[in-house]
Design an enzyme around this catalytic site. Structure first.
Site, PDB file in Angstrom:
ATOM      1  N   GLN A  16     -10.574 -15.453  -4.936  1.00  0.00           N
ATOM      2  CA  GLN A  16     -11.442 -15.610  -6.104  1.00  0.00           C
ATOM      3  C   GLN A  16     -10.767 -16.132  -7.383  1.00  0.00           C
ATOM      4  O   GLN A  16     -11.340 -16.967  -8.083  1.00  0.00           O
ATOM      5  CB  GLN A  16     -12.118 -14.262  -6.426  1.00  0.00           C
ATOM      6  CG  GLN A  16     -13.088 -14.354  -7.566  1.00  0.00           C
ATOM      7  CD  GLN A  16     -13.766 -13.056  -7.957  1.00  0.00           C
ATOM      8  OE1 GLN A  16     -14.369 -12.973  -8.995  1.00  0.00           O
ATOM      9  NE2 GLN A  16     -13.693 -12.029  -7.136  1.00  0.00           N
ATOM     10  N   GLU A 138      -8.216  -7.881  -7.199  1.00  0.00           N
ATOM     11  CA  GLU A 138      -8.991  -7.556  -8.396  1.00  0.00           C
ATOM     12  C   GLU A 138      -8.766  -6.141  -8.947  1.00  0.00           C
ATOM     13  O   GLU A 138      -8.357  -5.960 -10.093  1.00  0.00           O
ATOM     14  CB  GLU A 138     -10.487  -7.736  -8.055  1.00  0.00           C
ATOM     15  CG  GLU A 138     -11.453  -7.224  -9.093  1.00  0.00           C
ATOM     16  CD  GLU A 138     -11.448  -8.036 -10.376  1.00  0.00           C
ATOM     17  OE1 GLU A 138     -11.463  -9.264 -10.301  1.00  0.00           O
ATOM     18  OE2 GLU A 138     -11.437  -7.434 -11.459  1.00  0.00           O
ATOM     19  N   ASP A 167      -9.809 -11.151 -11.396  1.00  0.00           N
ATOM     20  CA  ASP A 167      -9.838 -12.425 -10.682  1.00  0.00           C
ATOM     21  C   ASP A 167     -10.457 -13.533 -11.531  1.00  0.00           C
ATOM     22  O   ASP A 167      -9.783 -14.477 -11.935  1.00  0.00           O
ATOM     23  CB  ASP A 167     -10.674 -12.274  -9.399  1.00  0.00           C
ATOM     24  CG  ASP A 167      -9.886 -11.612  -8.280  1.00  0.00           C
ATOM     25  OD1 ASP A 167      -8.650 -11.623  -8.350  1.00  0.00           O
ATOM     26  OD2 ASP A 167     -10.511 -11.094  -7.348  1.00  0.00           O
ATOM     27  N   GLY A 246     -16.562  -1.407 -30.858  1.00  0.00           N
ATOM     28  CA  GLY A 246     -16.395  -1.921 -32.217  1.00  0.00           C
ATOM     29  C   GLY A 246     -16.696  -0.862 -33.261  1.00  0.00           C
ATOM     30  O   GLY A 246     -16.749   0.334 -32.973  1.00  0.00           O
ATOM     31  N   GLY A 247     -16.903  -1.307 -34.481  1.00  0.00           N
ATOM     32  CA  GLY A 247     -17.099  -0.394 -35.596  1.00  0.00           C
ATOM     33  C   GLY A 247     -18.515   0.141 -35.727  1.00  0.00           C
ATOM     34  O   GLY A 247     -18.788   1.002 -36.561  1.00  0.00           O
TER      35      GLY A 247
HETATM   36  N1  COA Z   1      -1.005 -24.442   5.944  1.00  0.00           N
HETATM   37  C1  COA Z   1      -0.076 -23.597   6.431  1.00  0.00           C
HETATM   38  N2  COA Z   1       0.142 -22.380   5.925  1.00  0.00           N
HETATM   39  C2  COA Z   1      -0.624 -21.996   4.893  1.00  0.00           C
HETATM   40  C3  COA Z   1      -1.617 -22.825   4.331  1.00  0.00           C
HETATM   41  C4  COA Z   1      -1.787 -24.103   4.918  1.00  0.00           C
HETATM   42  N3  COA Z   1      -2.707 -24.947   4.456  1.00  0.00           N
HETATM   43  N4  COA Z   1      -2.212 -22.165   3.324  1.00  0.00           N
HETATM   44  C5  COA Z   1      -1.624 -20.956   3.245  1.00  0.00           C
HETATM   45  N5  COA Z   1      -0.665 -20.857   4.188  1.00  0.00           N
HETATM   46  C6  COA Z   1       0.212 -19.707   4.446  1.00  0.00           C
HETATM   47  C7  COA Z   1       1.216 -19.521   3.347  1.00  0.00           C
HETATM   48  O1  COA Z   1       2.268 -20.427   3.479  1.00  0.00           O
HETATM   49  C8  COA Z   1       1.625 -18.062   3.558  1.00  0.00           C
HETATM   50  O2  COA Z   1       2.577 -18.001   4.583  1.00  0.00           O
HETATM   51  P1  COA Z   1       4.028 -17.295   4.420  1.00  0.00           P
HETATM   52  O3  COA Z   1       3.792 -15.918   3.897  1.00  0.00           O
HETATM   53  O4  COA Z   1       4.548 -17.351   5.836  1.00  0.00           O
HETATM   54  O5  COA Z   1       4.840 -18.117   3.489  1.00  0.00           O
HETATM   55  C9  COA Z   1       0.352 -17.446   4.135  1.00  0.00           C
HETATM   56  O6  COA Z   1      -0.530 -18.528   4.452  1.00  0.00           O
HETATM   57  C10 COA Z   1      -0.446 -16.467   3.329  1.00  0.00           C
HETATM   58  O7  COA Z   1      -0.354 -16.572   1.931  1.00  0.00           O
HETATM   59  P2  COA Z   1      -0.602 -15.280   1.014  1.00  0.00           P
HETATM   60  O8  COA Z   1      -0.843 -15.747  -0.351  1.00  0.00           O
HETATM   61  O9  COA Z   1       0.529 -14.315   1.221  1.00  0.00           O
HETATM   62  O10 COA Z   1      -1.970 -14.656   1.598  1.00  0.00           O
HETATM   63  P3  COA Z   1      -2.399 -13.123   1.814  1.00  0.00           P
HETATM   64  O11 COA Z   1      -3.762 -13.183   2.412  1.00  0.00           O
HETATM   65  O12 COA Z   1      -1.392 -12.341   2.590  1.00  0.00           O
HETATM   66  O13 COA Z   1      -2.467 -12.499   0.335  1.00  0.00           O
HETATM   67  C11 COA Z   1      -3.298 -12.333  -1.928  1.00  0.00           C
HETATM   68  C12 COA Z   1      -3.585 -12.714  -0.481  1.00  0.00           C
HETATM   69  C13 COA Z   1      -4.493 -12.715  -2.755  1.00  0.00           C
HETATM   70  C14 COA Z   1      -3.046 -10.825  -2.029  1.00  0.00           C
HETATM   71  C15 COA Z   1      -2.032 -13.093  -2.407  1.00  0.00           C
HETATM   72  O14 COA Z   1      -2.219 -14.462  -2.180  1.00  0.00           O
HETATM   73  C16 COA Z   1      -1.706 -12.865  -3.872  1.00  0.00           C
HETATM   74  O15 COA Z   1      -1.172 -11.830  -4.264  1.00  0.00           O
HETATM   75  N6  COA Z   1      -1.976 -13.872  -4.714  1.00  0.00           N
HETATM   76  C17 COA Z   1      -1.644 -13.853  -6.124  1.00  0.00           C
HETATM   77  C18 COA Z   1      -2.560 -12.976  -6.919  1.00  0.00           C
HETATM   78  C19 COA Z   1      -4.001 -13.339  -6.757  1.00  0.00           C
HETATM   79  O16 COA Z   1      -4.448 -14.422  -7.040  1.00  0.00           O
HETATM   80  N7  COA Z   1      -4.763 -12.326  -6.340  1.00  0.00           N
HETATM   81  C20 COA Z   1      -6.212 -12.358  -6.379  1.00  0.00           C
HETATM   82  C21 COA Z   1      -6.813 -13.138  -5.337  1.00  0.00           C
HETATM   83  S1  COA Z   1      -8.525 -13.202  -5.690  1.00  0.00           S
END
Ligand code: COA
Length: 422
Positions: A16, A138, A167, A246-247
């Protein structure tokens, strides 16, 4: 012409926070190219699905006006395509977990080598410090950014709010950072790094609570309900229920029908300049001059009792009748509107804040359009892309690949099952 026409955004966002940001850029006219993993794409396509095998509303409502290319960025050919995309885009936006893009081989240094004009924008859960490597969603941001500790009632647990301030709020912050960096680039010719931590974004939105934390050193917070209830304050900002930040004191009051309708309530602000009118409306004209009620200071220790008296009046009318009466006297108030009422609100439809969109596999659905209205760049909401819908188009038109070259890079653009089936 749209405000951001000519700006190309390489959209590496998911879930998001990041998609909120790139959707705004797309509504302002940028060409947003969403890079998704072949076969699966953005994880939200399949989350909270209401219709089997159809992109979820979660996905469709955050990815309007974008194009989708599928690319395995860990595949050597995928990396090649990604390098070419970086060279022709103005902005790269991502919200992966910390370190993901570096592991793919695209550090900030590498991106600058490939395209010194690139604006590289990221959302992470936390900024540098003890939690910088943590994954964040979030509600974690709401809890770590100060929102949860200050939301709810003083005798209950911390509460998260339905507004997605972690988010969508951080996505909004990032969008501002990106357009500011684009503006600076017109003078310097250089790109730059833009980062937003969700904890920081939430704390920014909780600014008034940090204000109150410091006020607490100089005495009780007189507008908080604890004060009029005679409860002592501790050393941290308490949860203030529905008190106004607020106030001007405010509270949520019951209206006619509250026993059966969970949203038959109104927010009422006892604004000082209209106090006399409030007294007349609720039938307490003597409060205008009574020393216990005549001044804002005198009213503070009695707010609970005052709002209870006003509520006796609001309970005799529906929330819309209360609003109509109070509006005549310029007394600030707002009915508690349900999502159903908002969805059916014709004025929100007329301004494009609520929009009906047609989707090829889902059919018609409602979404929230661009809440930021630009007179010279009106936003038109177009449906979200299907997974990989624009892969060939982008490879051909944006990157200049020939049909033969497109066939060669298929191992990086399509999932292995589909290639095997063909
Ligand atoms: N091709 C190949 N690999 C891909 C890809 C693509 N097109 N797109 C994503 N990937 C891979 C990434 O390289 C990563 O692999 P790695 O860990 O081996 O390097 C993997 O997909 C997953 O990425 P990640 O961001 O760790 O996903 P997640 O589902 O485990 O975590 C979140 C999700 C949201 C918790 C995390 O992305 C995060 O903390 N983001 C920052 C904060 C944020 O925006 N949070 C709110 C989200 S609404």
């Amino acid at each position: 012409m749209k405000a951001l026409e000519g700006i190309r955004v390489l959209d590496f966002t998911h879930v998001q926070s990041g998609p909120t940001c790139t959707q705004l850029l797309a509504w302002f006219g940028a060409d947003v190219i969403k890079v998704e993993r072949p076969g699966t794409g953005d994880i939200t396509r399949n989350q909270l699905q209401d219709i089997p095998n159809v992109d979820s509303l979660y996905f469709t409502m955050l990815n309007h006006n974008k194009r989708s290319i599928t690319l395995d960025t860990k595949h050597p050919k995928g990396k090649e395509v990604l390098e070419r995309l970086i060279k022709v885009c103005d902005v790269l936006v991502e919200n992966f977990a910390p370190g993901v893009l570096d592991r793919m081989g695209f550090s900030w240094e590498r991106i600058q080598e490939l395209n010194p004009r690139m604006i590289y924008a990221s959302i992470k859960g936390f900024g540098p410090g003890p939690y910088e490597d943590c994954k964040v969603y979030e509600n974690i941001a709401q809890c770590t950014g100060g929102a949860a500790s200050t939301t709810g009632f003083d005798d209950g647990p911390p509460l998260v709010t339905g507004a997605q301030i972690g988010d969508s709020g951080t996505g909004l912050h990032l969008a501002l950072g990106i357009v500011t960096a684009l503006f600076q680039r017109t003078r310097t010719g250089r790109g730059q790094r833009v980062t937003c931590a969700m904890q920081d974004g939430v704390l920014n939105l909780c600014r008034v609570k940090l204000r109150d934390q410091q006020r607490l050193a100089h005495g009780p917070l007189t507008e908080y309900p604890q004060y009029s209830e005679g409860k002592p304050f501790g050393d941290t900002v308490p949860r203030s229920g529905n008190a106004s930040g607020g106030g001007q004191p405010g509270w949520i009051l019951k209206c006619k029908g509250w026993e059966t309708d969970p949203n038959a309530y109104i927010y009422f602000i006892a604004q000082a300049p209209v106090w006399d009118k409030i007294c007349d409306v609720i039938g307490e004209p003597e409060w205008k001059t009574h020393p216990d009620y005549a001044t804002p200071k005198a009213r503070l220790p009695r707010l609970k009792q005052i709002f209870e008296r006003i509520e006796q009046w609001t309970m005799t009318k529906t929330k819309f009748e209360v609003m109509e009466t109070l509006n005549k006297y310029d007394i600030p108030c707002g009915p508690i509107l349900s999502m159903k009422e908002l969805a059916e609100d014709q004025s929100l439809r007329a301004t494009g804040t609520i929009v009906e969109v047609d989707h090829p596999t889902r059919g018609k659905y409602l979404t929230v359009g661009n809440p930021i209205k630009l007179s010279d760049s009106p936003a038109e909401v177009r449906r979200s892309p299907l997974l990989g819908e624009h892969t060939e188009e982008i490879l051909r038109d944006v990157l200049g690949y020939t049909d033969e070259e497109i066939a060669e890079i298929r191992p990086a653009t399509e999932p292995p099952q589909r290639q095997a089936a063909e």
